[in-house]
Design an enzyme around this catalytic site. Structure first.
Site, PDB file in Angstrom:
ATOM      1  N   GLU A 289      -8.519  -9.072  -3.912  1.00 44.17           N
ATOM      2  CA  GLU A 289      -7.320  -8.501  -4.533  1.00 44.17           C
ATOM      3  C   GLU A 289      -6.171  -8.727  -3.566  1.00 44.17           C
ATOM      4  O   GLU A 289      -6.117  -8.136  -2.488  1.00 44.17           O
ATOM      5  CB  GLU A 289      -7.533  -7.012  -4.823  1.00 44.17           C
ATOM      6  CG  GLU A 289      -6.500  -6.424  -5.767  1.00 44.17           C
ATOM      7  CD  GLU A 289      -5.250  -5.918  -5.071  1.00 44.17           C
ATOM      8  OE1 GLU A 289      -5.308  -4.891  -4.390  1.00 44.17           O
ATOM      9  OE2 GLU A 289      -4.199  -6.581  -5.215  1.00 44.17           O
ATOM     10  N   GLU A 424       6.676 -11.685  -1.278  1.00 40.66           N
ATOM     11  CA  GLU A 424       6.296 -10.280  -1.355  1.00 40.66           C
ATOM     12  C   GLU A 424       6.852  -9.558  -0.124  1.00 40.66           C
ATOM     13  O   GLU A 424       6.287  -9.625   0.967  1.00 40.66           O
ATOM     14  CB  GLU A 424       4.771 -10.135  -1.407  1.00 40.66           C
ATOM     15  CG  GLU A 424       4.320  -8.702  -1.617  1.00 40.66           C
ATOM     16  CD  GLU A 424       2.808  -8.560  -1.659  1.00 40.66           C
ATOM     17  OE1 GLU A 424       2.322  -7.676  -2.387  1.00 40.66           O
ATOM     18  OE2 GLU A 424       2.108  -9.318  -0.962  1.00 40.66           O
TER      19      GLU A 424
END
Length: 521
Positions: A289, A424
């Site tokens: 993830e 990000e």
């Protein structure tokens, strides 16, 4: 890094320190305990049911600082390959027994952990807030989710189903699952307890054993979890927790041929490194993830008199909860042009009132992360983006005792190609951009290497499905955010990862399946 003589930390000394930390269930008690110590807290590993430091006198120790003050909070050993091998050896030994326990017995152990976490909820919230920088209120929410992780999987395994099929007149076939083995469980620094337990709970539930590694900058609640496992009577070796960095400890753990699977949550570049280091180990189960640069799409109908407040609130929480340090945060907001100016104004006012530094917004997790976010905000200034709220924070020396505080930033006039829109940032920074058509909104939302999550704000029922089913994201929230039922698949598309976890999807990660064929005669 520094060194510390392990002989100074006897088993009795480690236990006395654990007892003292365990008694600090308020911010005031914890702060007083930290200030009163003549030497820094030293967190040990948790291996084979015991708190222990590595035996080597040459072990390096990593300093972890309190985000809200910048002061040294504790030190953790950087576990070496020989330490990893020892932990894996105990996990493999425990697997021989744990994998054969009944579902009812495993359920009982998980329920006990859940109950103890509930009993000591405030203790874990206090140390999570101190260690990570988040507000105490936010920490409580995440402890509650950790409690739910153990509670959910404790009951899930009591109601498992399997599939049986008949080849008419020839055979009966059925699927049988068994525990996959010893897992490396690696969790990040942003939601330390919650995301670590999201891995440990199903790993235990499905009969596997683990060597877990939390982030070296937020190891406190993982350490406390080891103490709690002792109190809960979890059999020795079922869960082992080793501390250290990614380059040494994490790399050795992931690459070990004795590890049967890896569940990792963290950055995409680390996920790529894990894929590379395990490429020759085809048998390993991998669940990765990874990062996200998630879009929030705001359509004009969502800003009507009845739904306006809800729209602003959801967009705000998706952007700034936990200082924006959540992989699911909506850091790119796209707004239909007819309401763009009104939305920017009202959103900025809401964030200014709701997300207040030191009250509802905590400090970012580390000095290194502070500088990363500051670098992006310097880029925003250089690119002439409009700061509707916030500014470039001041430079901060590593030894500065002011803490790592960055106020929420709302940016407009940011080019689609800017790194501000594509990287990000993982902090309290959001960009807002206009769109003209539904098709353009979908195109902008999907214009990213990531595909973890998305938020869709609209009152049009047909659009909810039409747009929601086109967005390239593993999780899409419509008129809500961060709502989760623990059986739903959690994971992303594209460079946001591979694999899914949650309910039966976690079962796929932690078990192997075989099909038995029984002849009809």
């Amino acid at each position: 890094m520094g060194t510390l003589n392990p002989e100074e930390w006897t088993r009795q000394a480690l236990q006395e320190c654990a007892d003292a930390i365990w008694s600090c269930d308020t911010l005031e008690k914890a702060a007083s305990f930290v200030r009163a110590r003549r030497t820094p807290i030293c967190l040990p590993n948790y291996v084979a049911g015991e708190l222990k430091l590595p035996s080597s006198t040459s072990t390096a120790f990593i300093d972890s600082h309190e985000p809200k003050t910048g002061a040294l909070l504790y030190r953790v050993p950087c576990a070496q390959p020989e330490d990893i091998d020892e932990a894996i050896r105990h996990a493999k030994l425990a697997f021989q027994t744990w994998s054969k326990t009944s579902r009812a017995e495993r359920s009982r152990h998980l329920r006990r952990v859940s109950e103890l976490l509930q009993e000591h909820r405030e203790l874990f919230a206090v140390w999570e807030s101190i260690d990570q920088g988040k507000t105490l209120e936010r920490a409580r929410i995440e402890v509650d989710r950790a409690i739910s992780n153990f509670s959910y999987f404790s009951t899930y395994i009591l109601h498992e189903q399997t599939a049986a099929r008949v080849v008419d007149g020839v055979a009966l076939t059925y699927e049988h699952r068994s525990p996959a083995g010893v897992f490396a469980l690696i969790s990040p620094w942003n939601m330390p307890l919650y995301l670590l337990t999201w891995k440990i709970a199903p790993c235990m539930a499905f009969g596997c054993t683990a060597v877990a590694k939390p982030s070296e900058i937020t190891s406190m609640t993982a350490y406390l979890l080891g103490v709690l496992f002792q109190k809960a009577g979890i059999p020795a070796g079922v869960v082992n927790i080793v501390l250290g960095d990614g380059q040494t400890t994490g790399a050795a753990l992931v690459a070990s041929p004795s590890i049967d699977g890896v569940s990792f949550t963290g950055g995409t570049q680390t996920g790529i490194a894990i894929r590379r280091s395990t490429a020759h180990q085809i048998r390993k189960h991998l669940s990765l993830e990874l990062g996200g640069k998630n879009p929030t799409m705001v359509f004009a109908d969502s800003m009507g008199p009845v739904t306006r407040d809800r729209t602003i609130r959801i967009a705000g929480s998706a952007a700034f909860e936990n200082q924006g340090e959540i992989c699911l945060c909506g850091s790119r907001i796209y707004v239909e042009r007819s309401i763009y100016s009104d939305f920017v104004r009202q959103f900025t006012e809401y964030v200014r009132e709701k997300y207040v530094l030191g009250k509802t917004v905590g400090a970012v997790a580390s000095w290194q992360h502070y500088n990363k976010i500051r670098g992006y905000l310097q880029l925003a200034a250089e690119e002439n983006a409009t700061f509707n709220l916030g500014s470039v924070p001041a430079p901060l020396d590593k030894d500065d005792n002011r803490g790592y505080w960055i106020a929420p930033v709302v940016l407009t006039d940011v080019a689609p190609s800017s790194r501000l829109q594509r990287d990000e940032i993982f902090g309290p920074v959001v960009t807002i951009s206009p769109f003209d058509t539904e098709e353009e909104a979908v195109r902008l939302a999907n214009d990213s290497e990531y595909g973890l999550a998305a938020v869709l704000l609209t009152t049009d029922g047909a659009r909810m499905r039409r747009v929601g089913e086109q967005v390239e994201a593993g999780l899409v929230w419509v008129n809500c955010w961060l709502v989760r039922e623990l059986g739903t698949p959690f994971g992303g598309m594209k460079n946001s990862g591979t694999g899914r976890e949650g309910g039966e999807y976690s079962r796929d990660v932690f078990t192997v399946v075989r099909t038995l064929h029984l002849p009809a005669s």
